[in-house]
Motif scaffolding. Structure first.
Motif, mmCIF file in Angstrom:
data_model
loop_
_atom_site.group_PDB
_atom_site.id
_atom_site.type_symbol
_atom_site.label_atom_id
_atom_site.label_comp_id
_atom_site.label_asym_id
_atom_site.label_seq_id
_atom_site.Cartn_x
_atom_site.Cartn_y
_atom_site.Cartn_z
ATOM 1 N N GLY A 71 51.158 -5.376 -90.437
ATOM 2 C CA GLY A 71 52.227 -6.053 -89.589
ATOM 3 C C GLY A 71 50.729 -6.445 -88.749
ATOM 4 N N PHE A 72 50.810 -6.486 -87.221
ATOM 5 C CA PHE A 72 50.306 -7.053 -86.304
ATOM 6 C C PHE A 72 49.971 -6.474 -85.000
ATOM 7 C CE2 PHE A 72 51.066 -10.160 -89.725
ATOM 8 C CZ PHE A 72 50.203 -10.496 -90.274
ATOM 9 N N SER A 73 49.046 -6.712 -84.096
ATOM 10 C CA SER A 73 48.348 -5.762 -82.894
ATOM 11 C C SER A 73 47.953 -6.598 -82.188
ATOM 12 C CB SER A 73 49.030 -4.570 -83.557
ATOM 13 O OG SER A 73 48.898 -3.919 -81.729
ATOM 14 N N ASP A 74 47.686 -6.073 -81.142
ATOM 15 C CA ASP A 74 46.232 -6.885 -80.606
ATOM 16 C C ASP A 74 46.282 -5.010 -79.274
ATOM 17 O OD1 ASP A 74 45.680 -9.092 -80.949
ATOM 18 O OD2 ASP A 74 45.919 -9.720 -78.993
ATOM 19 N N ASP A 75 45.854 -4.098 -79.863
ATOM 20 C CA ASP A 75 46.709 -3.056 -79.126
ATOM 21 C C ASP A 75 45.573 -2.420 -78.282
ATOM 22 O OD1 ASP A 75 47.165 -0.028 -78.356
ATOM 23 O OD2 ASP A 75 46.555 0.362 -79.563
ATOM 24 N N GLY A 76 45.771 -1.939 -76.735
ATOM 25 C CA GLY A 76 44.350 -1.531 -75.754
ATOM 26 C C GLY A 76 44.450 -3.381 -74.802
#
Length: 423
Positions: free
Chosen positions: A147-152
């Motif tokens: 999946g994909f995330s720019d977490d933070g």
């Protein structure tokens, strides 16, 4: 290798099975579940008085490798996960370099494949978290991204989020996002309430979370894409997720154990180890989070395991990085603050730590069944103990050190092999 687990309370949330029985493992599969099983050549584990459940799944961890191995490595993170009863974890992309390119992701996953548990990773939504330029989703998926995330780093540009969701729909992939509008925040990591004001600064108000969440849930609704909302902390956020789900948005929500266990007051007691993004909130927020867990608004419990060194945390509150480790206390906090006070049954707690996170990414995991994967945790759900000052993680930044909690992991089994035994 054969393992025979005898006389345990076998709980499988997927099938609602809850009985005292035996479980036989051969190789990396469960081959039989039932009473009075025998296997003369198998290694026997006496599980009398213990719960036997699917290996736990954490969809939100930071293992810091590559680039920040002074905080944690994939190996020490995997050890911490096994000690906490986790057999599958999903790493976030905020490494150095960020997991924006297929080559970096492949190298990182090659390291992960050497470990005794299942370690997955997301790619970043935008190039190097720039918030503007989308990564090559297809290339990252081919390289192994789940999946994909720019977490933070929240996506402040609504247009970019919409483009990312449209791309996620096209590639049948999942976006996981961190909801905090930086334009509404003074100092990150502390709730904008009595504690922040007592410390002499403006903190992070709940509106910084729920206003962005409302925007993004509606964009997810419009696009029809799947969107996972990470570490909800505000009561209003829970209510918005409930509304958006009823509307038909394909959204899911997670909460961390810290956000249902302690309030902003922990900052005064534990200092920088209780500084988190999003911050610890008020008791009224915890009450709404618990309601969200009870009615299914919140689907998943995830740790947001975020190691930092002692030196990094041993500075003034405003200068310290946000985050805490959580893999080795997660199950215990659920047992202590959700099951013991009867907010959730043990089956319901395990569902949010096994079946539901597996469903989020379509993992073949999170259940106990004949011919299913031999990923299993054995734990004592009743005994009380004090959280130690040492961890299998490389870090010790936890606000729960020396606190009394309920429950203790005794064995973790992954791919049919014992990967953790309680010392």
């Amino acid at each position: 290798m054969s393992l025979l687990i005898k006389n345990g309370r076998i709980i499988d949330p997927k099938s609602a099975y809850d009985q005292i029985a035996d479980l036989l493992v051969e190789g990396d599969k469960i081959v039989k579940i039932g009473p009075n099983l025998t296997a003369p050549k198998a290694e026997v584990i006496d599980a009398t008085g213990l719960v036997v459940a699917p290996g736990l799944i954490d969809v939100h961890v930071h293992f810091r490798e590559p680039g920040q191995t002074h905080k944690e490595t994939i190996h020490t993170g995997a050890k911490a996960a096994a000690a906490g009863g986790f057999t599958t974890v999903v790493m976030m992309a905020n490494t150095q370099p960020i997991l924006s390119e297929a080559g970096v992701l492949k190298e990182t996953l090659a390291l992960a494949q050497k470990e005794a548990i299942h370690i997955k990773a997301v790619g970043s939504i935008t190039q190097a978290f720039d918030g503007s330029n989308l990564t090559d989703f297809e290339a990252l998926l081919e390289a192994g991204a789940v999946g994909f995330s720019d977490d933070g780093i929240p996506l402040t540009n609504a247009g970019v989020l919409r483009q990312a969701l449209q791309k996620a729909l096209k590639t049948n992939s999942l976006l996981s996002i961190h909801e905090e509008d930086p334009n509404l925040i003074g100092t990150l990591g502390v709730n904008d309430g009595e504690v922040a004001h007592q410390c002499g600064f403006t903190g992070a108000p709940t509106v910084s979370e729920y206003s962005m969440l409302a925007r993004d849930a509606m964009i997810a609704y419009e696009t029809g894409a799947r969107l996972h909302l990470q570490h909800l902390s505000a009561g209003e956020s829970v209510e918005l997720v409930r509304f958006a789900k009823k509307l038909g948005a394909k959204i899911t929500g997670e909460v961390t154990p810290q956000h249902f266990s302690i309030t902003e007051q922990a900052v005064l007691e534990q200092g920088t180890n209780a500084k988190l993004n999003p911050p610890l909130r008020r008791q009224t927020d915890i009450e709404k989070i618990i309601l969200g867990l009870q009615d299914g608004t919140i689907d998943i419990i995830a740790t947001d395991h975020a190691p930092h060194t002692h030196e990094e945390k041993a500075v003034a509150l405003q200068q310290a990085p946000s985050g805490m480790i959580g893999l080795e206390t997660s199950l215990q906090l659920g047992l202590t603050h959700l099951v013991a006070p009867k907010h959730l049954t043990l089956m319901e707690l395990l569902q949010k730590m096994t079946t539901n996170p597996a469903d989020l990414y379509q993992f073949d995991a999170g259940y106990l069944a004949e011919n299913g994967p031999a990923d299993i945790v054995l734990f004592d759900s009743e005994n009380d103990y004090q959280v130690a000052e040492t961890f299998d993680s490389k870090a010790t930044n936890s606000p729960f050190i020396n606190q009394k909690v309920r429950g203790q992991v005794k064995y973790t089994i992954c791919n049919g092999k014992i990967v953790y035994t309680q010392k």
